[in-house]
Scaffold this active site. Sequence first.
Site, PDB file in Angstrom:
ATOM      1  N   ASP A   1       0.829  -1.215   0.000  1.00 52.64           N
ATOM      2  CA  ASP A   1       0.000   0.000   0.000  1.00 52.64           C
ATOM      3  C   ASP A   1       0.862   1.263   0.000  1.00 52.64           C
ATOM      4  O   ASP A   1       1.977   1.269   0.520  1.00 52.64           O
ATOM      5  CB  ASP A   1      -0.918  -0.022   1.234  1.00 52.64           C
ATOM      6  CG  ASP A   1      -2.100   0.933   1.087  1.00 52.64           C
ATOM      7  OD1 ASP A   1      -2.352   1.403  -0.039  1.00 52.64           O
ATOM      8  OD2 ASP A   1      -2.756   1.218   2.105  1.00 52.64           O
ATOM      9  N   GLY A   2       0.315   2.322  -0.594  1.00 49.37           N
ATOM     10  CA  GLY A   2       0.977   3.622  -0.563  1.00 49.37           C
ATOM     11  C   GLY A   2       1.529   4.101  -1.895  1.00 49.37           C
ATOM     12  O   GLY A   2       2.223   5.120  -1.947  1.00 49.37           O
ATOM     13  N   ASN A   3       1.198   3.409  -2.975  1.00 50.63           N
ATOM     14  CA  ASN A   3       1.703   3.818  -4.294  1.00 50.63           C
ATOM     15  C   ASN A   3       1.211   5.204  -4.687  1.00 50.63           C
ATOM     16  O   ASN A   3       1.965   6.026  -5.197  1.00 50.63           O
ATOM     17  CB  ASN A   3       1.247   2.830  -5.369  1.00 50.63           C
ATOM     18  CG  ASN A   3       1.821   1.442  -5.177  1.00 50.63           C
ATOM     19  OD1 ASN A   3       2.676   1.243  -4.317  1.00 50.63           O
ATOM     20  ND2 ASN A   3       1.355   0.489  -5.962  1.00 50.63           N
ATOM     21  N   GLY A   4      -0.074   5.436  -4.458  1.00 51.76           N
ATOM     22  CA  GLY A   4      -0.667   6.719  -4.841  1.00 51.76           C
ATOM     23  C   GLY A   4      -0.059   7.871  -4.066  1.00 51.76           C
ATOM     24  O   GLY A   4       0.283   8.914  -4.631  1.00 51.76           O
TER      25      GLY A   4
ATOM     26  N   ARG B   1      -0.834   9.018 -10.079  1.00 53.62           N
ATOM     27  CA  ARG B   1      -0.869   7.781  -9.281  1.00 53.62           C
ATOM     28  C   ARG B   1      -0.255   6.579 -10.011  1.00 53.62           C
ATOM     29  O   ARG B   1       0.416   5.750  -9.403  1.00 53.62           O
ATOM     30  CB  ARG B   1      -2.310   7.455  -8.879  1.00 53.62           C
ATOM     31  CG  ARG B   1      -2.948   8.464  -7.916  1.00 53.62           C
ATOM     32  CD  ARG B   1      -4.396   8.088  -7.631  1.00 53.62           C
ATOM     33  NE  ARG B   1      -4.473   6.748  -7.061  1.00 53.62           N
ATOM     34  CZ  ARG B   1      -4.303   6.483  -5.765  1.00 53.62           C
ATOM     35  NH1 ARG B   1      -4.060   7.468  -4.926  1.00 53.62           N
ATOM     36  NH2 ARG B   1      -4.381   5.257  -5.329  1.00 53.62           N
TER      37      ARG B   1
ATOM     38  N   ASN C   1     -11.063  -2.484  -5.288  1.00 53.80           N
ATOM     39  CA  ASN C   1     -10.294  -1.609  -6.183  1.00 53.80           C
ATOM     40  C   ASN C   1     -10.968  -1.433  -7.554  1.00 53.80           C
ATOM     41  O   ASN C   1     -10.639  -0.499  -8.290  1.00 53.80           O
ATOM     42  CB  ASN C   1      -8.855  -2.123  -6.371  1.00 53.80           C
ATOM     43  CG  ASN C   1      -7.973  -1.936  -5.150  1.00 53.80           C
ATOM     44  OD1 ASN C   1      -7.049  -2.730  -4.898  1.00 53.80           O
ATOM     45  ND2 ASN C   1      -8.209  -0.885  -4.362  1.00 53.80           N
ATOM     46  N   TRP C   2     -11.943  -2.300  -7.882  1.00 47.20           N
ATOM     47  CA  TRP C   2     -12.698  -2.097  -9.131  1.00 47.20           C
ATOM     48  C   TRP C   2     -13.446  -0.769  -9.098  1.00 47.20           C
ATOM     49  O   TRP C   2     -13.821  -0.237 -10.130  1.00 47.20           O
ATOM     50  CB  TRP C   2     -13.699  -3.234  -9.350  1.00 47.20           C
ATOM     51  CG  TRP C   2     -13.072  -4.546  -9.736  1.00 47.20           C
ATOM     52  CD1 TRP C   2     -13.089  -5.688  -9.018  1.00 47.20           C
ATOM     53  CD2 TRP C   2     -12.352  -4.846 -10.947  1.00 47.20           C
ATOM     54  NE1 TRP C   2     -12.420  -6.688  -9.693  1.00 47.20           N
ATOM     55  CE2 TRP C   2     -11.956  -6.204 -10.880  1.00 47.20           C
ATOM     56  CE3 TRP C   2     -11.997  -4.102 -12.090  1.00 47.20           C
ATOM     57  CZ2 TRP C   2     -11.226  -6.835 -11.886  1.00 47.20           C
ATOM     58  CZ3 TRP C   2     -11.273  -4.740 -13.095  1.00 47.20           C
ATOM     59  CH2 TRP C   2     -10.897  -6.075 -12.992  1.00 47.20           C
TER      60      TRP C   2
ATOM     61  N   ILE D   1      -6.827  -4.415   7.476  1.00 45.93           N
ATOM     62  CA  ILE D   1      -6.638  -5.637   6.691  1.00 45.93           C
ATOM     63  C   ILE D   1      -7.258  -5.504   5.298  1.00 45.93           C
ATOM     64  O   ILE D   1      -6.852  -6.202   4.363  1.00 45.93           O
ATOM     65  CB  ILE D   1      -7.251  -6.851   7.457  1.00 45.93           C
ATOM     66  CG1 ILE D   1      -6.601  -6.988   8.856  1.00 45.93           C
ATOM     67  CG2 ILE D   1      -7.117  -8.146   6.682  1.00 45.93           C
ATOM     68  CD1 ILE D   1      -5.103  -7.229   8.867  1.00 45.93           C
TER      69      ILE D   1
ATOM     70  N   GLU E   1       1.347 -13.330  12.497  1.00 45.01           N
ATOM     71  CA  GLU E   1       1.947 -12.177  13.165  1.00 45.01           C
ATOM     72  C   GLU E   1       1.760 -10.989  12.236  1.00 45.01           C
ATOM     73  O   GLU E   1       1.966 -11.090  11.022  1.00 45.01           O
ATOM     74  CB  GLU E   1       3.451 -12.428  13.407  1.00 45.01           C
ATOM     75  CG  GLU E   1       3.733 -13.584  14.334  1.00 45.01           C
ATOM     76  CD  GLU E   1       3.217 -13.341  15.758  1.00 45.01           C
ATOM     77  OE1 GLU E   1       3.223 -12.170  16.194  1.00 45.01           O
ATOM     78  OE2 GLU E   1       2.798 -14.315  16.403  1.00 45.01           O
TER      79      GLU E   1
HETATM   80  C1  IPE Z   1      -5.611  -2.687  -0.241  1.00 47.06           C
HETATM   81  O1  IPE Z   1      -5.203  -1.367  -0.444  1.00 47.06           O
HETATM   82  C2  IPE Z   1      -5.585  -3.424  -1.525  1.00 47.06           C
HETATM   83  C3  IPE Z   1      -4.253  -3.609  -2.113  1.00 47.06           C
HETATM   84  C4  IPE Z   1      -3.117  -3.298  -1.585  1.00 47.06           C
HETATM   85  C5  IPE Z   1      -4.250  -4.209  -3.410  1.00 47.06           C
HETATM   86  P1  IPE Z   1      -6.258  -0.181  -0.586  1.00 47.06           P
HETATM   87  O2  IPE Z   1      -5.456   1.055  -0.663  1.00 47.06           O
HETATM   88  O3  IPE Z   1      -7.195  -0.458  -1.682  1.00 47.06           O
HETATM   89  O4  IPE Z   1      -7.025  -0.298   0.804  1.00 47.06           O
HETATM   90  P2  IPE Z   1      -7.979   0.731   1.545  1.00 47.06           P
HETATM   91  O5  IPE Z   1      -9.129   0.958   0.631  1.00 47.06           O
HETATM   92  O6  IPE Z   1      -7.204   1.974   1.793  1.00 47.06           O
HETATM   93  O7  IPE Z   1      -8.363   0.039   2.802  1.00 47.06           O
HETATM   94  C1  IPE Z   2      -1.598   0.220  -3.364  1.00 46.79           C
HETATM   95  O1  IPE Z   2      -1.377   1.582  -3.416  1.00 46.79           O
HETATM   96  C2  IPE Z   2      -1.845  -0.377  -4.724  1.00 46.79           C
HETATM   97  C3  IPE Z   2      -3.240  -0.777  -4.971  1.00 46.79           C
HETATM   98  C4  IPE Z   2      -4.202  -0.741  -4.112  1.00 46.79           C
HETATM   99  C5  IPE Z   2      -3.547  -1.268  -6.300  1.00 46.79           C
HETATM  100  P1  IPE Z   2      -2.573   2.613  -3.454  1.00 46.79           P
HETATM  101  O2  IPE Z   2      -2.924   2.874  -4.875  1.00 46.79           O
HETATM  102  O3  IPE Z   2      -3.674   2.175  -2.581  1.00 46.79           O
HETATM  103  O4  IPE Z   2      -1.878   3.908  -2.841  1.00 46.79           O
HETATM  104  P2  IPE Z   2      -2.487   4.916  -1.791  1.00 46.79           P
HETATM  105  O5  IPE Z   2      -2.987   4.108  -0.630  1.00 46.79           O
HETATM  106  O6  IPE Z   2      -3.586   5.650  -2.478  1.00 46.79           O
HETATM  107  O7  IPE Z   2      -1.339   5.803  -1.412  1.00 46.79           O
HETATM  108 MG    MG Z   3      -4.077   2.406  -0.613  1.00 47.93          MG
END
Ligand code: IPE
Ligand code: IPE
Ligand code: MG
Length: 240
Positions: A15-18, A28, A63-64, A190, A202
């Site tokens: 998580d955190g790519n965006g 993003r 994510n869809w 989660i 864990e």
């Molecule tokens: C969870 O990340 C899904 C993936 C890492 C693929 P999200 O960024 O979609 O999760 P939420 O919506 O913030 O909980």
């Molecule tokens: C995780 O990064 C990748 C996917 C859920 C596909 P995000 O795209 O959720 O990045 P943030 O949480 O918006 O930073």
């Molecule tokens: Mg995210």
Amino acid sequence: MEITKYPTHLAIIMDGNGRWAKKQGLLRAFGHEKGVQSVRQVVEYCVQHNIPYLTLYAFSTENWNRPALEVKALMDLLIKFLKKEADALHKNGVKLNVIGNLDKFPPKAKETLLATIDKLKHNTTTTLTLALSYGSREELATAIKHITTDIQAGNLTPEAITEATIQKYLYTHNLPDVDLLIRTSGEYRISNFLLWQIAYAELYFTDVLWPEFTKEHLQAAILNYQNRERRFGKTSEQLK
Ligand code: IPE
Ligand code: IPE
Ligand code: MG
């Protein structure tokens, strides 16, 4: 306690790519592209340390609901990743597996995925499982549907249902329970990932954004894991 024990099954919520992209003033999609580097690093780490199962949450059922353009960028990136990395994965002996509902996938992404799985099917070092269009609740609903069908067909009786039966009907039927679950980017949730399978995992949370996550960060998480006592309901004394 065995200090040097590595997890058998490591799962990561990437998580955190965006947010990483935004920090750089980029779109993003660039964050997702940069995240591939981190995928490469964790796969290599698992191969080097004989971790047999690595599961990565790459795309959730939720994510869809993202903007169509971002969904498309992620699907295109998946195809690019598979084509570009297949040889390196093969050289490392990595086997590819997927969990999730691929029926919603664009045909091209699905084809490339299945072809890559086929190419790597005889490999035996690390099994890399990609959670794609994956949701734990959807997985459980699907499992219950199949269990019911088997009961109606006379192949199963309600009395015979055990925890092992349920496990057999999950997408993860051929994977052991998760030992260590890591989530990056400072979120403490989660997000519908492997609810059944993390019953005794864990949990490790780090503020590092996925595109900045390196082997060293993974090493730190593993070290933290190795210093924990997994009691599985027993007392500390019983484990001695
Ligand atoms: C969870 O990340 C899904 C993936 C890492 C693929 P999200 O960024 O979609 O999760 P939420 O919506 O913030 O909980
Ligand atoms: C995780 O990064 C990748 C996917 C859920 C596909 P995000 O795209 O959720 O990045 P943030 O949480 O918006 O930073
Ligand atoms: Mg995210």
